[in-house]
Design a protein around this motif. Structure first.
Motif, PDB file in Angstrom:
ATOM      1  N   ARG A   1      -0.692  -7.398  24.492  1.00  0.00           N
ATOM      2  CA  ARG A   1       0.181  -8.575  24.411  1.00  0.00           C
ATOM      3  C   ARG A   1      -0.373  -9.644  23.483  1.00  0.00           C
ATOM      4  N   LYS A   2      -1.686  -9.641  23.295  1.00  0.00           N
ATOM      5  CA  LYS A   2      -2.297 -10.586  22.368  1.00  0.00           C
ATOM      6  C   LYS A   2      -2.440  -9.994  20.967  1.00  0.00           C
ATOM      7  N   ASN A   3      -1.875  -8.793  20.771  1.00  0.00           N
ATOM      8  CA  ASN A   3      -1.926  -8.105  19.477  1.00  0.00           C
ATOM      9  C   ASN A   3      -3.367  -7.871  19.019  1.00  0.00           C
ATOM     10  N   MET A   4      -4.240  -7.576  19.987  1.00  0.00           N
ATOM     11  CA  MET A   4      -5.636  -7.271  19.684  1.00  0.00           C
ATOM     12  C   MET A   4      -5.930  -5.790  19.912  1.00  0.00           C
ATOM     13  N   MET A   5      -4.921  -5.038  20.248  1.00  0.00           N
ATOM     14  CA  MET A   5      -5.030  -3.592  20.429  1.00  0.00           C
ATOM     15  C   MET A   5      -3.719  -2.983  19.960  1.00  0.00           C
ATOM     16  N   ASP A   6      -3.802  -1.851  19.265  1.00  0.00           N
ATOM     17  CA  ASP A   6      -2.611  -1.241  18.690  1.00  0.00           C
ATOM     18  C   ASP A   6      -1.900  -0.309  19.672  1.00  0.00           C
ATOM     19  N   ILE A   7      -2.661   0.555  20.307  1.00  0.00           N
ATOM     20  CA  ILE A   7      -2.125   1.557  21.233  1.00  0.00           C
ATOM     21  C   ILE A   7      -3.082   1.666  22.404  1.00  0.00           C
ATOM     22  N   ALA A   8      -2.558   1.990  23.577  1.00  0.00           N
ATOM     23  CA  ALA A   8      -3.424   2.220  24.731  1.00  0.00           C
ATOM     24  C   ALA A   8      -2.894   3.395  25.529  1.00  0.00           C
TER      25      ALA A   8
ATOM     26  N   LEU B   1      -7.376  14.732   9.686  1.00  0.00           N
ATOM     27  CA  LEU B   1      -6.162  14.587   8.883  1.00  0.00           C
ATOM     28  C   LEU B   1      -6.178  13.318   8.045  1.00  0.00           C
ATOM     29  N   TYR B   2      -6.738  12.244   8.624  1.00  0.00           N
ATOM     30  CA  TYR B   2      -6.679  10.929   7.971  1.00  0.00           C
ATOM     31  C   TYR B   2      -8.072  10.292   7.931  1.00  0.00           C
ATOM     32  N   PRO B   3      -8.944  10.807   7.080  1.00  0.00           N
ATOM     33  CA  PRO B   3     -10.334  10.331   7.056  1.00  0.00           C
ATOM     34  C   PRO B   3     -10.499   8.877   6.613  1.00  0.00           C
ATOM     35  N   GLU B   4      -9.467   8.292   6.007  1.00  0.00           N
ATOM     36  CA  GLU B   4      -9.581   6.901   5.553  1.00  0.00           C
ATOM     37  C   GLU B   4      -9.195   5.899   6.633  1.00  0.00           C
ATOM     38  N   VAL B   5      -8.749   6.396   7.785  1.00  0.00           N
ATOM     39  CA  VAL B   5      -8.446   5.507   8.902  1.00  0.00           C
ATOM     40  C   VAL B   5      -9.729   5.208   9.664  1.00  0.00           C
TER      41      VAL B   5
ATOM     42  N   ASP C   1       0.850  -1.185   0.000  1.00  0.00           N
ATOM     43  CA  ASP C   1       0.000   0.000   0.000  1.00  0.00           C
ATOM     44  C   ASP C   1       0.892   1.242   0.000  1.00  0.00           C
ATOM     45  N   HIS C   2       1.030   1.865  -1.156  1.00  0.00           N
ATOM     46  CA  HIS C   2       1.902   3.025  -1.287  1.00  0.00           C
ATOM     47  C   HIS C   2       1.118   4.335  -1.262  1.00  0.00           C
ATOM     48  N   SER C   3      -0.086   4.290  -0.770  1.00  0.00           N
ATOM     49  CA  SER C   3      -0.875   5.514  -0.717  1.00  0.00           C
ATOM     50  C   SER C   3      -0.230   6.495   0.248  1.00  0.00           C
ATOM     51  N   ALA C   4      -0.323   7.756  -0.069  1.00  0.00           N
ATOM     52  CA  ALA C   4       0.310   8.789   0.748  1.00  0.00           C
ATOM     53  C   ALA C   4      -0.395   8.953   2.086  1.00  0.00           C
ATOM     54  N   SER C   5      -1.672   8.642   2.124  1.00  0.00           N
ATOM     55  CA  SER C   5      -2.457   8.864   3.340  1.00  0.00           C
ATOM     56  C   SER C   5      -2.691   7.556   4.078  1.00  0.00           C
ATOM     57  N   PRO C   6      -2.554   7.556   5.417  1.00  0.00           N
ATOM     58  CA  PRO C   6      -2.846   6.353   6.196  1.00  0.00           C
ATOM     59  C   PRO C   6      -4.284   5.888   5.990  1.00  0.00           C
ATOM     60  N   ARG C   7      -4.481   4.587   6.031  1.00  0.00           N
ATOM     61  CA  ARG C   7      -5.826   4.017   5.896  1.00  0.00           C
ATOM     62  C   ARG C   7      -5.889   2.711   6.676  1.00  0.00           C
ATOM     63  N   GLY C   8      -7.110   2.222   6.862  1.00  0.00           N
ATOM     64  CA  GLY C   8      -7.286   0.972   7.581  1.00  0.00           C
ATOM     65  C   GLY C   8      -7.620   1.202   9.045  1.00  0.00           C
ATOM     66  N   PRO C   9      -7.850   0.122   9.779  1.00  0.00           N
ATOM     67  CA  PRO C   9      -8.281   0.247  11.179  1.00  0.00           C
ATOM     68  C   PRO C   9      -7.127   0.496  12.142  1.00  0.00           C
ATOM     69  N   ILE C  10      -7.439   1.147  13.237  1.00  0.00           N
ATOM     70  CA  ILE C  10      -6.512   1.291  14.359  1.00  0.00           C
ATOM     71  C   ILE C  10      -7.336   1.190  15.642  1.00  0.00           C
ATOM     72  N   ILE C  11      -6.928   0.291  16.527  1.00  0.00           N
ATOM     73  CA  ILE C  11      -7.663   0.043  17.766  1.00  0.00           C
ATOM     74  C   ILE C  11      -6.912   0.678  18.928  1.00  0.00           C
TER      75      ILE C  11
ATOM     76  N   PHE D   1      -0.510   8.234  14.133  1.00  0.00           N
ATOM     77  CA  PHE D   1      -1.197   8.581  15.377  1.00  0.00           C
ATOM     78  C   PHE D   1      -0.178   8.855  16.485  1.00  0.00           C
ATOM     79  N   ILE D   2       0.832   7.989  16.609  1.00  0.00           N
ATOM     80  CA  ILE D   2       1.870   8.173  17.632  1.00  0.00           C
ATOM     81  C   ILE D   2       2.572   9.513  17.437  1.00  0.00           C
ATOM     82  N   ARG D   3       2.876   9.829  16.197  1.00  0.00           N
ATOM     83  CA  ARG D   3       3.556  11.090  15.912  1.00  0.00           C
ATOM     84  C   ARG D   3       2.692  12.283  16.315  1.00  0.00           C
ATOM     85  N   LEU D   4       1.400  12.232  16.028  1.00  0.00           N
ATOM     86  CA  LEU D   4       0.500  13.333  16.385  1.00  0.00           C
ATOM     87  C   LEU D   4       0.416  13.487  17.901  1.00  0.00           C
ATOM     88  N   VAL D   5       0.328  12.372  18.631  1.00  0.00           N
ATOM     89  CA  VAL D   5       0.288  12.438  20.098  1.00  0.00           C
ATOM     90  C   VAL D   5       1.558  13.090  20.635  1.00  0.00           C
ATOM     91  N   ARG D   6       2.697  12.681  20.110  1.00  0.00           N
ATOM     92  CA  ARG D   6       3.963  13.242  20.585  1.00  0.00           C
ATOM     93  C   ARG D   6       4.088  14.721  20.271  1.00  0.00           C
TER      94      ARG D   6
END
Length: 295
Positions: A136-143, A115-119, A83-93, A285-290
């Motif tokens: 730890r079960k890789n069922m959540m991306d960030i908390a 900023l990222y309407p396709e996410v 996926d070489h799209s310039a804008s992030p897309r897909g799910p984030i939990i 998302f991490i970059r925006l939080v920071r």
């Protein structure tokens, strides 16, 4: 055999029940059951069996889990690589306590969505112990955690800010007239708590236990807005982040009780697993939080 069916199958295995998997994935339980039935029909086998109330994998279920883990990982790798799209897309939990979402992160979340309407942003409310398991079960991306400190060797944690905690009560409560209070003053009082496991509830419970103090009763309520309304109506005393009751204290409908002794304070952290693949949407998302929140 579809990727979503395999993901449903893996979610059931990780959470231990069809109902919890349905709740986590946002499906009806009948949809989850159908996914498994279709897999079993296509593979001509049985994947789960029950021993009393315990759900167990069959031998074929165990074998499928190994394949499903590899297939879903390869699918995610292919998507990230191609996926070489310039804008992030897909799910984030993202997991977070309700108080952080409502009082600290709502503007940031709105900015990220703009900023990222396709996410596809998926928020899960809860407590740190639940988030640890899901990370730890890789069922959540960030908390986002509310804790005094984080020392887990397998988690990457970024300190965001200090979060003061207050005891709040109606100005009609008898304790509001005291100049200083400690754990002993809470004997015979009704306490209004969020669900068990929250850091600020645990902090106060430990202080009560150390002083051998038992409240008259405990009300456990899941919604902060309802907790505040109960306290305003003088139905009990609550412990919450200061930001959650700041408006009510300013309006005079609640007062912050003058706690004596060890300060009630915690901190906010952004956390993810050290082995987590940081896809474009997650790293954005991490970059925006920071950029917005890191102190």
């Amino acid at each position: 055999m579809e990727i979503r069916q395999l993901r449903t199958f893996m979610c059931i295995v990780k959470l231990g029940s069809f109902s919890q998997a349905a709740q986590f994935l946002g499906y009806t339980q009948s949809s989850v059951t159908t996914h498994i039935q279709l897999l079993e029909k296509e593979l001509n086998t049985v994947l789960f069996e029950r021993f009393g109330h315990q759900l167990m994998l069959t031998t074929d279920g165990e074998r499928l889990y190994e394949y499903a883990d590899s297939i879903t990982r390869l699918a995610e790798d292919a998507k990230n690589d191609l996926d070489h799209s310039a804008s992030p897309r897909g799910p984030i939990i993202i997991g977070m306590p309700e108080s952080l979402c409502v009082y600290h992160l709502s503007e940031l979340l709105q900015e990220y969505i703009s900023l990222y309407p396709e996410v596809e942003l998926k928020l899960k409310f809860g407590i740190s112990s639940d988030f640890r398991l899901l990370l730890r079960k890789n069922m959540m991306d960030i908390a986002f955690f509310l804790e005094k400190t984080i020392s887990d060797h397998d988690l990457v944690a970024s300190f965001l800010w200090s979060e003061p905690i207050v005891l709040a009560a109606s100005p009609r409560n008898e304790l509001s007239r005291l100049e200083r209070i400690d754990a002993r003053h809470l004997k015979g009082q009704t306490l209004i708590f969020v669900e068990a496991g929250s850091i600020y509830r645990s902090m106060l419970e430990k202080k009560l236990a150390k002083a051998s103090v038992r409240p008259r009763s405990i009300l456990e309520i899941g919604q902060i807005q309802t907790i505040k309304q109960f306290a305003v109506n003088n139905l009990g005393i609550t412990v919450l982040p200061l930001i959650a009751v700041k408006e009510e204290i300013a309006a005079g409908t609640l007062v912050a009780l003058p706690w004596e002794g060890t300060e009630l304070q915690t901190s906010a952290f952004m956390v993810y697993h050290k082995e987590k693949w940081l896809s474009h949407n997650i790293s954005s998302f991490i970059r925006l939080v920071r950029e917005r929140l890191l102190k």
